[in-house]
Design a protein around this motif. Structure first.
Motif, short mmCIF file in Angstrom:
data_model
loop_
_atom_site.label_atom_id
_atom_site.label_comp_id
_atom_site.label_asym_id
_atom_site.label_seq_id
_atom_site.Cartn_x
_atom_site.Cartn_y
_atom_site.Cartn_z
N LYS A 84 33.80 43.41 -18.40
CA LYS A 84 32.63 43.11 -17.57
C LYS A 84 32.26 43.97 -16.73
O LYS A 84 33.31 44.92 -16.36
N GLU A 85 31.22 43.83 -16.05
CA GLU A 85 31.06 45.06 -14.99
C GLU A 85 32.05 45.19 -13.72
O GLU A 85 32.63 44.15 -13.51
N HIS A 86 32.47 46.60 -13.47
CA HIS A 86 33.30 46.85 -12.39
C HIS A 86 34.61 46.08 -12.58
O HIS A 86 35.23 45.63 -11.82
N TYR A 115 34.50 50.53 -12.80
CA TYR A 115 35.10 50.11 -11.47
C TYR A 115 35.29 51.42 -10.66
O TYR A 115 35.96 52.36 -11.03
N ARG A 116 34.88 51.27 -9.24
CA ARG A 116 34.84 52.56 -8.58
C ARG A 116 35.78 52.47 -7.69
O ARG A 116 36.11 53.42 -6.62
N GLY A 117 36.49 51.24 -7.10
CA GLY A 117 37.13 51.14 -6.05
C GLY A 117 36.41 51.00 -4.82
O GLY A 117 35.19 50.63 -4.69
N SER A 118 37.05 51.36 -3.86
CA SER A 118 36.60 51.34 -2.36
C SER A 118 36.48 52.78 -1.90
O SER A 118 36.92 53.89 -2.52
N ALA A 119 35.44 52.98 -0.66
CA ALA A 119 35.57 54.08 -0.06
C ALA A 119 36.77 54.62 0.35
O ALA A 119 36.99 56.06 0.05
N ASP A 120 37.60 53.86 0.74
CA ASP A 120 38.99 54.48 1.26
C ASP A 120 39.73 54.62 0.14
O ASP A 120 40.82 55.42 0.23
N ASP A 143 30.24 49.13 -20.31
CA ASP A 143 30.65 47.44 -19.87
C ASP A 143 29.82 46.66 -20.81
O ASP A 143 28.92 46.81 -21.27
N ASN A 144 30.43 45.44 -21.15
CA ASN A 144 29.91 44.37 -21.97
C ASN A 144 29.54 44.80 -23.30
O ASN A 144 28.96 44.07 -23.93
#
Length: 490
Positions: A84-86, A115-120, A143-144
């Motif tokens: 699924k998304e992210h 999925y791109r994680g977080s900025a940090d 995705d999907n």
């Protein structure tokens, strides 16, 4: 006596093949009956994250793992997967049961389309990465949508396929470099495990099957350059995106050559045609034809926007088909109306060195404040007659002006392996200003090299993974936000 020989022969076959005792060599064995977890064992950690739903294995929730009850060395594993998304998951190979934590033994083959994680803590490793060992950064699955992942292991050689396209490979050395705590992140033998990653992630598996292979009789595939293998693995472990975004199919280099070199060297590639007046791609029709030609290849698709006329030749919608767009300032019109192409000695005019530099810097400012591009490539390159004076002509003040326009317009700065530009002073200046970086070869032959200058600058300028450029989502592409200007002023 004959019975004893037969028994010893059977044991020999099983040992040499590296197969589990209940899996005939060369025959596919179903791993999931679609109704229960028979043949599998849940980790004690968050077992509710693993379930059976509508004929599928569902991995969703807090971190947990599901281990198959088997033992394999040389094998081929296949599963249909839908994320699924992210979402984020993984298939572990040559691993063993653990009550909790990330499996310490064997390799994780990543499942991550968007999925791109977080900025940090960005997560750039995409589906089919051999996590922390040979990462890839382009997703070939959506995705999907169901896709098929196939993993093949023979002795010390791993191959990963997505929808029957070979995406990744790795030849493990005899004594590979591994980080502290990662000593068992290597091939040996073991089972398969699936991963539930976190509460926001849901990944489904179905039609899982495995086939034991006869192996290579213990003969290992040769690793040609152990030093390079160590260097790449250290970068991968650090999460550093080893991508060459500036590759051309020139000098006899084919797309197939490029993909093979990528998987052998561990460098991800972005392939870019030259798009502009008098170049191979000159309009939307030829642009779409090119995209059809490279569609489905495990590479990024980049656009090199040539000259200042390119903005009049293509529609924003066509340009947005590329993963990223880059340009340089090697083609510009000077104050006397002369068209300079500074890589061609006969087509460059330097009446006065300082005036030439003033024109060049002003043109760079105009280009990158107006053209909807992602990367400034071949940066700060000068005509051949001036390159010996590079350090004197590229004054601190001139570099500051270029860095300023890049930072203000969110344009990445290429570190160019061919021209060995820009210098460390400018890279450090750009890093301090928050400018992102890319690596680029700009090859004219089949030899793509190994980004020597780029990796030298990475170390000297202390670049981190967060200093590196990342492909923008479609909704944030500059050409769709800014559109194409009618003309470039300045």
């Amino acid at each position: 006596m004959n019975l004893k020989k037969s028994f010893l022969g059977l044991i020999t076959v099983l040992v040499l093949s590296g197969c589990s005792t209940n899996t005939p060599v060369g025959q596919w064995q179903s791993m999931f009956d679609g109704e229960s977890l028979t043949g599998w064992k849940k980790a004690a950690e968050n077992p509710e994250s693993i379930s059976v739903e509508d004929g599928m294995l569902k991995c969703s929730g807090e971190r947990s793992h599901l281990f198959y009850k088997g033992d394999f060395k040389n094998f081929e594993f296949e599963a249909e997967i839908k994320a699924k998304e992210h979402s984020n998951s993984g298939v572990f190979i040559h691993t063993e049961y653990q009550d909790e934590g990330w499996p310490a033994k064997g390799y994780e083959i990543q499942v991550n389309n968007s999925y791109r994680g977080s900025a940090d803590h960005p997560e750039r490793r995409k589906t089919a990465s051999i996590y922390n060992i040979r990462n890839i950064y382009f997703p070939l699955a959506e995705d999907n949508e169901w896709f098929t992942m196939r993993i093949k292991v023979v002795e010390n050689f791993v191959e990963i396929f997505v929808n029957d396209v070979k995406v990744n490979e790795y030849t493990e050395p005899e004594n590979p470099w591994r980080w502290e705590g990662g000593e068992n992140t290597k091939l040996s033998r073991g089972t398969i495990a699936l991963q539930a990653h976190d509460p926001g992630s849901t990944v489904y598996f179905r039609n899982l099957r495995i086939k034991s292979l006869p192996g290579g009789g213990g003969e290992r595939k040769k690793v040609e350059d152990q030093t390079w293998d160590n260097k790449v693995t250290k970068l991968m472990r650090a999460g550093f995106p080893l991508v060459d975004y500036h590759v051309h199919l020139k000098g006899g280099l084919t797309l197939e050559d490029c993909v093979a070199n990528s998987q052998k060297a561990g460098i991800n590639y972005g392939i870019a045609p030259n798009c502009g007046l008098h170049f191979p791609v000159t309009d939307d029709e030829s642009l779409y034809a090119y995209m059809k030609e490279v569609q489905g290849s495990p590479t990024f698709k980049g656009m090199q926007a040539e000259g200042r006329e390119w903005i009049t030749l293509f529609s924003p919608e066509a340009v947005a088909r590329f993963d990223y767009v880059f340009t340089d300032a090697m083609t510009f019109t000077d104050r006397k109306g002369r068209r300079n192409r500074i890589w061609i000695p006969e087509e460059v005019w330097v009446d006065d060195k300082q005036l030439f530099m003033d024109d060049l810097v002003a043109k760079i400012e105009a280009i990158f404040s107006q053209e909807p591009v992602d990367i400034y490539v071949n940066p700060t390159v000068l005509p051949t007659e001036l390159m010996s004076e590079y350090e004197e002509l590229w004054t601190t003040e001139r570099m500051k002006r270029v860095v300023k326009v890049l930072a203000e317009n969110n344009i990445a700065l290429e570190i160019n392996a061919r021209y060995k530009t820009p210098n460390a002073e400018m890279i450090k200046m750009a890093k301090a200003a928050g400018v992102k970086f890319t690596f680029g070869t700009n090859n004219v032959t089949r030899d793509l090299g190994k980004l020597d200058y780029c990796l030298l600058m990475l170390e000297e300028c202390q670049l981190t993974p967060n200093d590196m450029f990342e492909i923008k989502p479609d909704s944030l592409k500059s050409v769709l936000i800014k559109g194409l200007p009618d003309k470039i002023t300045g």
